[in-house]
Motif scaffolding. Structure first.
Motif, PDB file in Angstrom:
ATOM      1  N   PRO A 149       0.832  -1.211   0.000  1.00  0.00           N
ATOM      2  CA  PRO A 149       0.000   0.000   0.000  1.00  0.00           C
ATOM      3  C   PRO A 149       0.866   1.261   0.000  1.00  0.00           C
ATOM      4  CG  PRO A 149       0.057  -0.968   2.178  1.00  0.00           C
ATOM      5  CD  PRO A 149       0.785  -1.907   1.272  1.00  0.00           C
ATOM      6  N   GLU A 150       0.254   2.339  -0.407  1.00  0.00           N
ATOM      7  CA  GLU A 150       0.915   3.640  -0.343  1.00  0.00           C
ATOM      8  C   GLU A 150      -0.116   4.700   0.016  1.00  0.00           C
ATOM      9  OE1 GLU A 150       2.434   5.017  -4.169  1.00  0.00           O
ATOM     10  OE2 GLU A 150       1.083   3.638  -5.167  1.00  0.00           O
ATOM     11  N   LEU A 151       0.368   5.789   0.595  1.00  0.00           N
ATOM     12  CA  LEU A 151      -0.491   6.947   0.863  1.00  0.00           C
ATOM     13  C   LEU A 151      -0.329   7.896  -0.310  1.00  0.00           C
ATOM     14  CD1 LEU A 151       0.045   7.817   4.639  1.00  0.00           C
ATOM     15  CD2 LEU A 151      -1.831   6.570   3.578  1.00  0.00           C
ATOM     16  N   VAL A 152      -1.446   8.272  -0.922  1.00  0.00           N
ATOM     17  CA  VAL A 152      -1.384   9.159  -2.080  1.00  0.00           C
ATOM     18  C   VAL A 152      -2.260  10.390  -1.838  1.00  0.00           C
ATOM     19  CG1 VAL A 152      -0.945   7.220  -3.656  1.00  0.00           C
ATOM     20  CG2 VAL A 152      -3.278   8.061  -3.363  1.00  0.00           C
ATOM     21  N   GLY A 161      -3.928  -4.469   9.107  1.00  0.00           N
ATOM     22  CA  GLY A 161      -2.949  -3.548   9.672  1.00  0.00           C
ATOM     23  C   GLY A 161      -2.808  -2.245   8.907  1.00  0.00           C
ATOM     24  N   LEU A 162      -3.702  -1.989   7.959  1.00  0.00           N
ATOM     25  CA  LEU A 162      -3.597  -0.779   7.142  1.00  0.00           C
ATOM     26  C   LEU A 162      -3.771   0.494   7.952  1.00  0.00           C
ATOM     27  CD1 LEU A 162      -5.580  -2.013   4.026  1.00  0.00           C
ATOM     28  CD2 LEU A 162      -3.120  -1.487   4.104  1.00  0.00           C
ATOM     29  N   ALA A 163      -4.704   0.500   8.891  1.00  0.00           N
ATOM     30  CA  ALA A 163      -4.923   1.701   9.700  1.00  0.00           C
ATOM     31  C   ALA A 163      -3.702   1.977  10.569  1.00  0.00           C
ATOM     32  CB  ALA A 163      -6.177   1.547  10.565  1.00  0.00           C
ATOM     33  N   THR A 164      -3.119   0.938  11.155  1.00  0.00           N
ATOM     34  CA  THR A 164      -1.921   1.111  11.979  1.00  0.00           C
ATOM     35  C   THR A 164      -0.785   1.669  11.127  1.00  0.00           C
ATOM     36  OG1 THR A 164      -2.608  -0.685  13.432  1.00  0.00           O
ATOM     37  CG2 THR A 164      -0.278  -0.080  13.477  1.00  0.00           C
ATOM     38  N   TRP A 165      -0.593   1.106   9.947  1.00  0.00           N
ATOM     39  CA  TRP A 165       0.445   1.565   9.020  1.00  0.00           C
ATOM     40  C   TRP A 165       0.228   3.026   8.628  1.00  0.00           C
ATOM     41  CZ3 TRP A 165      -0.417   3.040   3.911  1.00  0.00           C
ATOM     42  CH2 TRP A 165       0.740   3.290   3.161  1.00  0.00           C
ATOM     43  N   ILE A 206      -5.365   5.670   1.042  1.00  0.00           N
ATOM     44  CA  ILE A 206      -4.587   4.438   1.166  1.00  0.00           C
ATOM     45  C   ILE A 206      -4.915   3.621  -0.085  1.00  0.00           C
ATOM     46  CG2 ILE A 206      -4.171   2.391   2.557  1.00  0.00           C
ATOM     47  CD1 ILE A 206      -5.493   4.101   4.919  1.00  0.00           C
ATOM     48  N   VAL A 207      -3.904   3.421  -0.929  1.00  0.00           N
ATOM     49  CA  VAL A 207      -4.113   2.810  -2.241  1.00  0.00           C
ATOM     50  C   VAL A 207      -3.152   1.634  -2.413  1.00  0.00           C
ATOM     51  CG1 VAL A 207      -4.005   3.211  -4.742  1.00  0.00           C
ATOM     52  CG2 VAL A 207      -4.863   5.002  -3.229  1.00  0.00           C
ATOM     53  N   GLU A 208      -3.685   0.567  -3.007  1.00  0.00           N
ATOM     54  CA  GLU A 208      -2.863  -0.597  -3.349  1.00  0.00           C
ATOM     55  C   GLU A 208      -3.400  -1.174  -4.646  1.00  0.00           C
ATOM     56  OE1 GLU A 208      -1.005  -4.133  -0.767  1.00  0.00           O
ATOM     57  OE2 GLU A 208      -3.201  -4.163  -0.845  1.00  0.00           O
ATOM     58  N   ASP A 209      -2.530  -1.370  -5.616  1.00  0.00           N
ATOM     59  CA  ASP A 209      -2.918  -1.938  -6.912  1.00  0.00           C
ATOM     60  C   ASP A 209      -4.116  -1.198  -7.516  1.00  0.00           C
ATOM     61  OD1 ASP A 209      -0.903  -3.886  -6.672  1.00  0.00           O
ATOM     62  OD2 ASP A 209      -2.251  -5.238  -5.593  1.00  0.00           O
ATOM     63  N   ASP A 210      -4.074   0.118  -7.485  1.00  0.00           N
ATOM     64  CA  ASP A 210      -5.137   0.980  -8.029  1.00  0.00           C
ATOM     65  C   ASP A 210      -6.487   0.792  -7.351  1.00  0.00           C
ATOM     66  OD1 ASP A 210      -3.465   2.307  -9.875  1.00  0.00           O
ATOM     67  OD2 ASP A 210      -3.629   0.614 -11.256  1.00  0.00           O
ATOM     68  N   GLY A 235      -8.771   2.985   1.763  1.00  0.00           N
ATOM     69  CA  GLY A 235      -9.179   3.810   2.890  1.00  0.00           C
ATOM     70  C   GLY A 235      -8.674   5.223   2.733  1.00  0.00           C
ATOM     71  N   GLY A 236      -8.915   6.014   3.773  1.00  0.00           N
ATOM     72  CA  GLY A 236      -8.471   7.400   3.783  1.00  0.00           C
ATOM     73  C   GLY A 236      -8.042   7.801   5.179  1.00  0.00           C
ATOM     74  N   ILE A 237      -7.185   8.815   5.236  1.00  0.00           N
ATOM     75  CA  ILE A 237      -6.728   9.333   6.511  1.00  0.00           C
ATOM     76  C   ILE A 237      -6.540  10.832   6.363  1.00  0.00           C
ATOM     77  CG2 ILE A 237      -4.301   8.805   6.010  1.00  0.00           C
ATOM     78  CD1 ILE A 237      -4.097   8.065   9.089  1.00  0.00           C
ATOM     79  N   ALA A 238      -6.914  11.564   7.391  1.00  0.00           N
ATOM     80  CA  ALA A 238      -6.830  13.019   7.358  1.00  0.00           C
ATOM     81  C   ALA A 238      -6.119  13.525   8.605  1.00  0.00           C
ATOM     82  CB  ALA A 238      -8.228  13.632   7.279  1.00  0.00           C
ATOM     83  N   LEU A 239      -5.210  14.456   8.411  1.00  0.00           N
ATOM     84  CA  LEU A 239      -4.496  15.108   9.499  1.00  0.00           C
ATOM     85  C   LEU A 239      -4.932  16.562   9.540  1.00  0.00           C
ATOM     86  CD1 LEU A 239      -2.288  15.522  11.656  1.00  0.00           C
ATOM     87  CD2 LEU A 239      -0.643  15.761   9.762  1.00  0.00           C
ATOM     88  N   ARG A 240      -5.692  16.904  10.566  1.00  0.00           N
ATOM     89  CA  ARG A 240      -6.120  18.290  10.748  1.00  0.00           C
ATOM     90  C   ARG A 240      -4.979  19.047  11.415  1.00  0.00           C
ATOM     91  NH1 ARG A 240      -9.845  14.719  12.671  1.00  0.00           N
ATOM     92  NH2 ARG A 240     -11.527  14.317  11.212  1.00  0.00           N
TER      93      ARG A 240
END
Length: 169
Positions: free
Chosen positions: A2-5, A108-112, A74-78, A82-87
């Motif tokens: 996975p990667e954060l994009v 474990g994606l959320a932890t990562w 949170i993207v893997e193989d197109d 998921g999503g994550i936001a930092l306010r």
């Protein structure tokens, strides 16, 4: 892997697939989705992505009620998993919110992703962040605790009881 994009219109179809998996409503934590956002059409999706990416850019004027925020998908193989936001400023819902689509949970994606965003928070100069989750969301509580989150308390909110954790950076 996975990667954060940064949110992008190029993932419109993949994002809609994730959104549809969640079911009706606006409840995908970490995506910054509002009830007024129209994300089905290419133009509406593009406007939403512009708003999200603009919230992280200090040169972009923010709409009333908006605060600086860094959004990542949170993207893997197109596939959008998921999503994550930092306010960038303290918010009633905490500094960080995240959500993982149902079919991608328990990997474990959320932890990562949370670990990566805590690094972003350090880069912004924050020395601690507040992370809030529903009191009955055991998986999210464990995710926060894996990053040394310290429970402050459990409070009643308009969405129900919520655990409030502080993570020192």
């Amino acid at each position: 892997m996975p990667e954060l994009v940064v949110p992008t219109v190029g993932l419109h179809g993949a994002w809609l697939d994730a959104h549809d998996e969640w079911g009706p409503g606006v409840h995908e934590d970490g995506f910054g989705l509002r009830p007024s956002d129209e994300v089905r059409s290419p133009d509406g999706f593009a406007a939403w992505v512009r708003r999200l990416t603009g919230q992280a850019d200090p040169a972009t004027p923010l709409d009333a009620g908006q605060a600086p925020c860094t959004h990542r998908w949170i993207v893997e193989d197109d596939r959008v998993l998921g999503g994550i936001a930092l306010r960038h400023e303290l918010h009633v819902a905490g500094h960080i919110g995240y959500g993982i689509r149902p079919s991608a949970r328990r990997r474990g994606l959320a932890t990562w992703a949370l670990g990566r965003m805590l690094g972003e928070a350090r880069t912004l100069g924050l020395d601690r962040v507040l992370i809030v989750c529903a009191a009955d969301n055991v998986a999210s509580a464990r995710t926060i605790e894996r990053h040394r989150g310290v429970l402050e308390d459990v409070r009643d909110t308009e969405l129900g009881p919520a655990r409030r954790y502080w993570v020192s950076l």
